[in-house]
Scaffold this active site. Structure first.
Site, PDB file in Angstrom:
ATOM      1  N   GLY A  33       0.820  -1.217   0.000  1.00 23.07           N
ATOM      2  CA  GLY A  33       0.000   0.000   0.000  1.00 23.07           C
ATOM      3  C   GLY A  33       0.844   1.252   0.000  1.00 23.07           C
ATOM      4  N   HIS A  39       4.637   2.248  -7.810  1.00 26.42           N
ATOM      5  CA  HIS A  39       3.645   1.166  -7.830  1.00 26.42           C
ATOM      6  C   HIS A  39       2.731   1.311  -9.048  1.00 26.42           C
ATOM      7  CE1 HIS A  39       4.277   1.556  -3.323  1.00 26.42           C
ATOM      8  NE2 HIS A  39       4.572   0.291  -3.529  1.00 26.42           N
ATOM      9  N   SER A 188       7.747   4.392  -0.378  1.00 26.13           N
ATOM     10  CA  SER A 188       6.667   4.766   0.549  1.00 26.13           C
ATOM     11  C   SER A 188       7.236   5.447   1.786  1.00 26.13           C
ATOM     12  CB  SER A 188       5.873   3.533   0.971  1.00 26.13           C
ATOM     13  OG  SER A 188       5.418   2.865  -0.157  1.00 26.13           O
TER      14      SER A 188
END
Ligand code: PAF
Length: 297
Positions: A33, A39, A188
């Site tokens: 995530g 991504h 991230s």
């Protein structure tokens, strides 16, 4: 359009079975995530190569070395789902920990060799955690293709090896690292950098690219790596965990630039551990030199 979200293996399998009945090919993009452009570029590539694309979102506790790092990992499911919907991904699989590691779970996938050294040395157990969850995600999705970023280059090798060794019928595709305009590799973790750290951060990539050029032009490997480490520390990085030259295809440590290679690094900027890697071209004529030495021996 929303992206459909499933949270159980049963729902996931039922969806994939339906796609298979339609004759569709299936790709998976495993993620934890906090999706960024890196991504999303994997998802775009997957959408070009397969009829249906599953993105998995699971912050895998088994691959974290510290509870604080796990707790601090960004969790942005709603925003992630919106980004995936705008790209046209077909399914978001968001299992919880009990779905992936039910009571009594006792199996660890451990990949020797390519897991050793570098991140494997500094994050004990990390690649066992990655390999275990990725093996499960491959088997649960039954996908034909899986897409991973080259930014986690050692991870890419671990995942390729496990798919081969366990005869999982999936093709692992590595995709180029996506960078900010100033060169910083997308991660991230970048959102956790302070403004001052964010300013210093791209030095890592620029020193790495410069080093790759120096080695290709024949600079001696040992001393040039030592100088680059010092330059990274001078650029406000607190500590360089490793900076290594490894073979592109096998990840073996290299003493000579006699085949395509990668420079791989992990370094700490304040509280944040950043990793990066760049390709290093084989030295011009190096094979000829080796051959000449063998011929006169
Ligand atoms: O690269 C990641 O985000 C993770 O290591 C992965 C592959 C999703 C496994 O948890």
């Amino acid at each position: 359009m929303n992206v459909p979200i499933v949270r159980t293996v049963a729902e996931l399998r039922a969806t994939v079975a339906e796609w298979r009945r339609e004759g569709a090919s299936v790709a998976v993009v495993p993620t934890m995530g906090a999706l960024h452009q890196g991504h999303l570029s994997l998802v775009r590539t997957a959408l070009e190569k397969a009829d249906r694309v599953i993105v998995t979102l699971f912050v895998n506790p088994k691959q974290f070395n510290s509870a604080a790092d796990l707790a601090a990992y960004p969790r942005t499911e709603k925003e992630d789902a919106a980004k995936l919907a705008s790209l046209g991904a077909h399914l978001l699989y968001v299992p919880d920990a009990a779905e992936i590691y039910p009571d009594g779970f006792a199996t660890t996938v451990s990949v020797d060799g390519v897991s050793d050294g570098m991140c494997g040395a500094f994050r004990p157990g990390h690649f066992d955690g990655v390999a275990t969850v990725v093996a499960k995600l491959f088997l649960q999705t039954g996908a034909d293709l899986a897409f991973f970023g080259e930014k986690d280059f050692q991870q890419l090798h671990v995942v390729r090896r496990l798919a081969r060794d366990l005869d999982i019928p999936i093709t692992v595709v590595g995709c180029p690292t996506v960078r900010e305009p100033d060169g910083l590799a997308l991660s991230s973790r970048n959102v956790r950098l302070t403004p001052a750290e964010r300013q210093a951060a791209p030095k890592l990539a620029s020193i790495l690219f410069e080093l790759a050029g120096q080695l290709t032009n024949g600079a001696p490997i040992g001393p040039t790596l030592v100088e680059a480490r010092a330059a990274i520390v001078a650029a406000d990085y607190a500590q360089v965990e490793y900076l290594e030259l490894r073979a592109e295809e096998t990840l073996e440590p290299l003493q000579a630039l006699d085949r395509p290679a990668r420079l791989l690094i992990a370094a700490w900027l304040g509280e944040i551990r950043l990793i990066d890697n760049v390709k290093v071209l084989e030295q011009q004529g190096s094979k000829g030199i080796v051959k000449a030495i063998v011929a006169t021996a």
